[in-house]
Design an enzyme around this catalytic site. Structure first.
Site, mmCIF file in Angstrom:
data_model
loop_
_atom_site.group_PDB
_atom_site.id
_atom_site.type_symbol
_atom_site.label_atom_id
_atom_site.label_comp_id
_atom_site.label_asym_id
_atom_site.label_seq_id
_atom_site.Cartn_x
_atom_site.Cartn_y
_atom_site.Cartn_z
ATOM 1 N N HIS A 1 -17.285 -55.299 -32.562
ATOM 2 C CA HIS A 1 -16.347 -55.861 -31.570
ATOM 3 C C HIS A 1 -15.101 -55.741 -31.638
ATOM 4 C CE1 HIS A 1 -15.581 -59.130 -28.930
ATOM 5 N NE2 HIS A 1 -14.440 -59.765 -29.840
ATOM 6 N N LYS B 1 -17.918 -26.779 -17.611
ATOM 7 C CA LYS B 1 -18.006 -28.146 -16.920
ATOM 8 C C LYS B 1 -17.297 -29.464 -17.741
ATOM 9 C CE LYS B 1 -20.929 -31.275 -17.704
ATOM 10 N NZ LYS B 1 -22.421 -31.094 -17.107
ATOM 11 N N TYR C 1 -27.819 -33.839 -10.590
ATOM 12 C CA TYR C 1 -26.567 -33.873 -11.714
ATOM 13 C C TYR C 1 -25.389 -33.172 -11.403
ATOM 14 C CZ TYR C 1 -29.855 -34.739 -15.667
ATOM 15 O OH TYR C 1 -30.748 -35.248 -16.736
ATOM 16 N N GLU D 1 -21.386 -53.261 -27.928
ATOM 17 C CA GLU D 1 -21.775 -54.216 -28.332
ATOM 18 C C GLU D 1 -22.943 -55.214 -27.526
ATOM 19 O OE1 GLU D 1 -19.116 -57.830 -29.333
ATOM 20 O OE2 GLU D 1 -17.814 -56.404 -28.165
ATOM 21 N N CYS E 1 -25.284 -22.398 -20.012
ATOM 22 C CA CYS E 1 -24.841 -23.456 -20.542
ATOM 23 C C CYS E 1 -23.057 -23.100 -20.985
ATOM 24 C CB CYS E 1 -25.524 -23.929 -21.825
ATOM 25 S SG CYS E 1 -24.661 -24.992 -22.895
ATOM 26 N N CYS F 1 -22.620 -26.247 -18.779
ATOM 27 C CA CYS F 1 -22.086 -27.299 -19.547
ATOM 28 C C CYS F 1 -20.527 -27.199 -20.369
ATOM 29 C CB CYS F 1 -23.252 -27.858 -20.878
ATOM 30 S SG CYS F 1 -25.111 -27.307 -20.354
ATOM 31 N N GLU G 1 -21.494 -34.659 -10.682
ATOM 32 C CA GLU G 1 -20.686 -34.256 -11.656
ATOM 33 C C GLU G 1 -19.273 -33.495 -10.963
ATOM 34 O OE1 GLU G 1 -22.646 -32.238 -14.724
ATOM 35 O OE2 GLU G 1 -23.526 -33.787 -15.757
#
Ligand code: NDP
Length: 476
Positions: A459, A50, A177, A464, A42, A47, A181
């Site tokens: 908003h 990346k 993944y 939303e 990681c 991660c 990515e």
């Protein structure tokens, strides 16, 4: 019987380090061995680097958008050398943070490979043996490449962060993944990206509609995605091969970056019969648990079909003194899951509080552009389980539409007809990873569609839509 340590952890990734620290904080005498760099996949080659590359790659579109919004900008060029230098300085910093955390928790660190000698003994690379009441295996996983001739000419995710030059063209093999990515990252950094995926649609296992939109958006950004396509042959690109190619194909080896340590441009033949030359072939064809050469089976630890360590709900292996957490167990291969497994291990073994790591409703995100955030069941899985209502909207987000882009986003809720619970939430949008973290809380709490509806919209935002979808798009 007395032991050198109460706990010996093999593997200094996110899971191993967390387990070592939390166990040591209970007063246990703890040691940890790591053969490479502290922080594991990681932090060092996954991660974290990346995500920094995701940020770097996002600026190209951002600069175009800024121009569309009226900013006067000179189109720039990405300098890999500058980025790479900063990236590695940051990884060094993070590694030292990991080391100091272990140090502060009084964990003894061995910077070496370790393997099991017996259920209570670990042997270090220099032959030293140490004993421990409990041993925790947290060795993670590693990328695998397909068994084709010359596959070693290709690179894997570990190599990407070490490239000396940014290539001109890359062929990515895979549709998971990592493949998706990096297709987006490299495309954003100006690399010509071709992607082969052997199946009918990328991101197998994710919600059909969501992965369909990700694929469309990737193609719209310029990624040359070929579905139902795989690599059949590869070889060092030479004159003979270049002779077969069109002029534009043949431009690759003349112009591209070399010197990634993996050699020269590669000639590739695909299942659809096409041939081309790429600066790199990047295999993102999955990962396998790192269990080889650890003395596991000799010590009596049962392994599964893919080489993963078989554990029970408490991460205990078939040998009572040996536990395993993280990717090496082949459960859910995500850093935060490994960390939780590490903490549950400490609760169970060192705090007398048997705790099962919770693998239910784990949110996750694929950091493509746009991102895909997901929690819970896909529409397909939910419909197999029970009657459901699908609330779904896809639209052009305001900021992108204003910039003249056709980018679309998707907000989708899968709702149980019977209980009204939101069984799944899928978001395809910029920053979907951030959104799904919060939607995940509601879904984990068992929120119903009506609970979502009771929340006032913020908003104007994209998210939303999650609280304003009034009627189902369909039932299933
Ligand atoms: P995945 O299992 O997600 O994807 C592997 C891909 O390679 C699939 O598309 C698979 O195809 C394909 N493939 C496998 N073997 C071959 C072959 N011989 N020839 C051609 N294609 C092949 O693995 P990744 O390495 O991308 O990621 C590993 C794990 O790491 C993920 O499952 C995830 O848990 C974790 N991860 C999480 C990230 C995040 O949270 N953002 C980022 C990166 C990784 P098929 O679908 O047909 O099997």
């Amino acid at each position: 019987m007395s032991f050198d340590y109460d706990l010996f952890v093999i593997g200094g990734g996110s899971g191993g380090v967390r387990a070592a620290r939390t166990a040591a904080e209970t007063g246990a005498k703890v040691a940890l061995a790591e053969e490479y760099r502290m922080g594991g996949t990681c932090v060092i080659r996954g991660c974290v680097p990346k995500k920094l590359m995701v940020f770097a790659s996002g600026f190209s579109a951002m600069m175009e958008d800024a121009q569309a919004y009226g900013w006067h900008l000179e189109p720039g060029k990405f300098d890999w050398g500058t980025f790479r230098g900063k990236l590695h300085a940051e990884l060094d910093r993070l590694e030292s943070v990991y080391r100091s955390l272990l140090d502060r928790s009084a964990v003894t660190v061995y910077d070496t490979r370790a393997k099991l000698a017996d259920p209570h003994t670990v042997e270090l690379a220099d032959g030293t043996r140490v004993t421990a009441k409990h041993i925790l295996v947290a060795t993670g996983g590693h990328p695998v490449t397909p068994e084709i001739t010359n596959a070693d000419l290709g690179i894997v995710s570990n190599d990407i962060f070490l490239m000396e030059e940014m290539p001109k063209s890359v062929l990515i093999i895979g549709g998971g993944y990592i493949a998706c990515e990096f297709a987006c990252i490299l495309n954003g950094l100006g690399v010509e990206v071709t992607q082969f995926y052997r199946g009918a649609q990328i991101l197998r296992g994710f919600d059909e509609e969501a992965r369909g939109l990700v694929a469309e958006e990737m193609k719209a950004q310029g990624i040359d995605l070929h579905l139902g396509t795989n690599i059949v042959e590869m070889a060092p690109a030479g004159d003979a091969h270049i002779g077969h190619l069109t002029e534009s194909d043949a431009a690759g080896p003349e112009s591209g970056a070399r010197g990634n340590g993996k050699g020269k441009p590669v000639w590739v033949k695909a299942t659809n019969g096409t041939e081309a030359v790429y600066d790199h072939v990047f295999f993102a064809t999955g990962r396998r648990p790192s269990t080889e050469g650890l003395g596991l089976e000799e010590a009596g630890v049962k392994l599964g079909r893919k080489g993963e360590i078989v554990v029970d709900d408490y991460s205990q292996t078939s040998v009572p003194s040996i536990y395993a957490i993280g990717d090496v167990t082949g459960r859910i291969e995500l850093t935060p899951v490994a960390i939780r497994e590490g903490m549950a291990f400490t609760e169970t073994v060192f705090k007398g509080n048997p705790t099962k790591p919770d693998h239910d409703l784990v949110p996750s995100a694929v950091f493509t552009q746009p991102e895909l955030g997901t929690v819970g069941l896909t529409e397909e899985a939910a419909a197999e389980q029970e009657p459901v209502e699908i609330y779904c909207t896809s639209f052009k987000p305001m900021n992108k539409a204003f910039a003249g882009r056709n980018d679309r986003v998707l907000m989708k809720l899968i709702v149980s007809k019977e209980t009204r619970k939101v069984l799944g939430c899928h978001i395809v949008a910029p920053e979907a990873g951030e959104m799904i973290q919060l939607a995940g809380i509601a879904v984990k709490m068992g929120a119903t569609k009506e609970d979502f509806d009771r929340v006032c919209a913020v908003h104007p935002t994209m998210a939303e839509e999650l609280v304003t979808m009034r009627s189902p798009s369909r039932t299933a």
